[in-house]
Scaffold this motif. Structure first.
Motif, PDB file in Angstrom:
ATOM      1  N   ALA A   1      -9.046   1.166 -12.496  1.00 44.10           N
ATOM      2  CA  ALA A   1      -8.104   0.066 -12.249  1.00 44.10           C
ATOM      3  C   ALA A   1      -8.860  -1.232 -11.996  1.00 44.10           C
ATOM      4  CB  ALA A   1      -7.199   0.409 -11.069  1.00 44.10           C
ATOM      5  N   VAL A   2      -9.943  -1.151 -11.238  1.00 43.08           N
ATOM      6  CA  VAL A   2     -10.763  -2.338 -10.976  1.00 43.08           C
ATOM      7  C   VAL A   2     -11.412  -2.802 -12.279  1.00 43.08           C
ATOM      8  CG1 VAL A   2     -12.790  -3.216  -9.750  1.00 43.08           C
ATOM      9  CG2 VAL A   2     -11.174  -1.716  -8.581  1.00 43.08           C
TER      10      VAL A   2
ATOM     11  N   GLN B   1     -10.352  -2.387 -15.261  1.00 40.31           N
ATOM     12  CA  GLN B   1      -9.317  -2.975 -16.116  1.00 40.31           C
ATOM     13  C   GLN B   1      -8.952  -4.381 -15.645  1.00 40.31           C
ATOM     14  OE1 GLN B   1      -8.171  -1.714 -19.026  1.00 40.31           O
ATOM     15  NE2 GLN B   1      -7.250  -3.736 -19.201  1.00 40.31           N
ATOM     16  N   ARG B   2      -8.841  -4.571 -14.333  1.00 40.57           N
ATOM     17  CA  ARG B   2      -8.504  -5.904 -13.810  1.00 40.57           C
ATOM     18  C   ARG B   2      -9.618  -6.906 -14.113  1.00 40.57           C
ATOM     19  NH1 ARG B   2      -3.759  -6.018 -11.357  1.00 40.57           N
ATOM     20  NH2 ARG B   2      -3.030  -4.199 -10.213  1.00 40.57           N
TER      21      ARG B   2
ATOM     22  N   GLU C   1      -4.864  -9.428  -6.651  1.00 37.11           N
ATOM     23  CA  GLU C   1      -4.683  -8.037  -7.084  1.00 37.11           C
ATOM     24  C   GLU C   1      -6.026  -7.340  -7.267  1.00 37.11           C
ATOM     25  OE1 GLU C   1      -2.320  -8.446 -10.581  1.00 37.11           O
ATOM     26  OE2 GLU C   1      -0.486  -8.920  -9.455  1.00 37.11           O
ATOM     27  N   LEU C   2      -7.001  -8.062  -7.819  1.00 40.67           N
ATOM     28  CA  LEU C   2      -8.339  -7.482  -8.001  1.00 40.67           C
ATOM     29  C   LEU C   2      -8.960  -7.134  -6.653  1.00 40.67           C
ATOM     30  CD1 LEU C   2     -10.741  -6.724  -9.804  1.00 40.67           C
ATOM     31  CD2 LEU C   2     -11.480  -9.107  -9.662  1.00 40.67           C
TER      32      LEU C   2
ATOM     33  N   GLN D   1      -7.387  -6.539  -3.841  1.00 44.17           N
ATOM     34  CA  GLN D   1      -6.649  -5.414  -3.255  1.00 44.17           C
ATOM     35  C   GLN D   1      -7.072  -4.094  -3.891  1.00 44.17           C
ATOM     36  OE1 GLN D   1      -2.601  -6.621  -3.926  1.00 44.17           O
ATOM     37  NE2 GLN D   1      -2.440  -7.706  -1.978  1.00 44.17           N
ATOM     38  N   GLU D   2      -7.200  -4.092  -5.197  1.00 43.75           N
ATOM     39  CA  GLU D   2      -7.594  -2.864  -5.894  1.00 43.75           C
ATOM     40  C   GLU D   2      -9.013  -2.453  -5.511  1.00 43.75           C
ATOM     41  OE1 GLU D   2      -6.769   0.381  -7.801  1.00 43.75           O
ATOM     42  OE2 GLU D   2      -5.308  -1.238  -7.836  1.00 43.75           O
ATOM     43  N   PHE D   3      -9.904  -3.444  -5.449  1.00 40.41           N
ATOM     44  CA  PHE D   3     -11.286  -3.130  -5.092  1.00 40.41           C
ATOM     45  C   PHE D   3     -11.377  -2.682  -3.635  1.00 40.41           C
ATOM     46  CE2 PHE D   3     -15.885  -3.963  -4.541  1.00 40.41           C
ATOM     47  CZ  PHE D   3     -16.330  -3.187  -5.587  1.00 40.41           C
ATOM     48  N   ASP D   4     -10.594  -3.313  -2.741  1.00 33.77           N
ATOM     49  CA  ASP D   4     -10.555  -2.865  -1.343  1.00 33.77           C
ATOM     50  C   ASP D   4     -10.060  -1.427  -1.259  1.00 33.77           C
ATOM     51  OD1 ASP D   4     -11.526  -5.232  -0.331  1.00 33.77           O
ATOM     52  OD2 ASP D   4      -9.552  -6.037   0.224  1.00 33.77           O
ATOM     53  N   HIS D   5      -9.063  -1.114  -2.069  1.00 32.30           N
ATOM     54  CA  HIS D   5      -8.533   0.252  -2.102  1.00 32.30           C
ATOM     55  C   HIS D   5      -9.621   1.236  -2.552  1.00 32.30           C
ATOM     56  CE1 HIS D   5      -5.645   3.476  -2.482  1.00 32.30           C
ATOM     57  NE2 HIS D   5      -6.004   3.662  -3.732  1.00 32.30           N
ATOM     58  N   VAL D   6     -10.348   0.874  -3.586  1.00 30.56           N
ATOM     59  CA  VAL D   6     -11.439   1.735  -4.072  1.00 30.56           C
ATOM     60  C   VAL D   6     -12.505   1.891  -2.999  1.00 30.56           C
ATOM     61  CG1 VAL D   6     -13.370   1.833  -5.714  1.00 30.56           C
ATOM     62  CG2 VAL D   6     -11.074   1.330  -6.534  1.00 30.56           C
TER      63      VAL D   6
END
Length: 182
Positions: free
Chosen positions: A54-55, A57-58, A96-97, A99-104
């Protein structure tokens, strides 16, 4: 990614090729940094439970948008490029990037914490086994020392018995020798 966007925005503003070159250099740096970061995450998660797709892709989407700004500017459509660059989509994409990277990173940290706990448990088990082994070794040493002491005492008793027998035999031999002489 920020360096690439900064160079792209500078190129949009004044159209100088030096910023196009900075953009290209930022892409190379971004690719290397991305591979390094994703490799670190993969190394921290040998079971591959954390996905960075996801990261990835973003980042690819963001790079596509930056490339669109560059090509639009190169085609002479600066107004359209400025509109694309000034839209709220850019800021939202970064949010969004992040947030996604923080999630990862959170998931990778959880995996790493789990690995730490497993390592701690393994180390604790090793310590307990080592302590048990030391305890067994100390007990074996004391048993060996006790057996040595008992063996020494037995040899001392046997030596005393032999000395008495020698003394008796010597006395008997003297008596026999005295008898023979007389």
């Amino acid at each position: 990614l920020t360096d690439a966007e900064t160079a792209t925005r500078a190129y949009l503003i004044n159209g100088q090729d030096v910023y196009r070159q900075e953009y290209q250099e930022a892409l190379v740096t971004l690719t290397a940094a991305q591979q390094g970061a994703f490799q670190l995450i993969a190394d921290a998660d040998p079971r591959r439970t954390v996905s960075v797709e996801a990261v990835r892709q973003r980042i690819a989407d963001r790079m596509k948008a930056l490339e669109e700004w560059m090509t639009t500017t190169e085609r002479g459509q600066r107004t359209r490029a400025h509109i694309l660059a000034s839209s709220d989509r850019s800021r939202q994409a970064y949010v969004e990037l992040r947030q996604e990277f923080d999630h990862v990173l959170d998931r990778a940290a959880a995996v790493q914490q789990s690995a730490r706990l497993s390592l701690y448990d393994a180390m604790m088990l090793n310590r307990l086994a080592l302590h048990a082994l030391v305890l067994v070794a100390v007990m074996a040493f004391f048993m060996f020392m006790r057996q040595l002491r008992e063996s020494d005492e037995r040899k001392a008793r046997e030596s005393q018995v032999l000395e008495r027998e020698i003394a008796v035999r010597t006395a008997e031999l003297r008596e026999l020798a005295g008898h023979l002489v007389s």
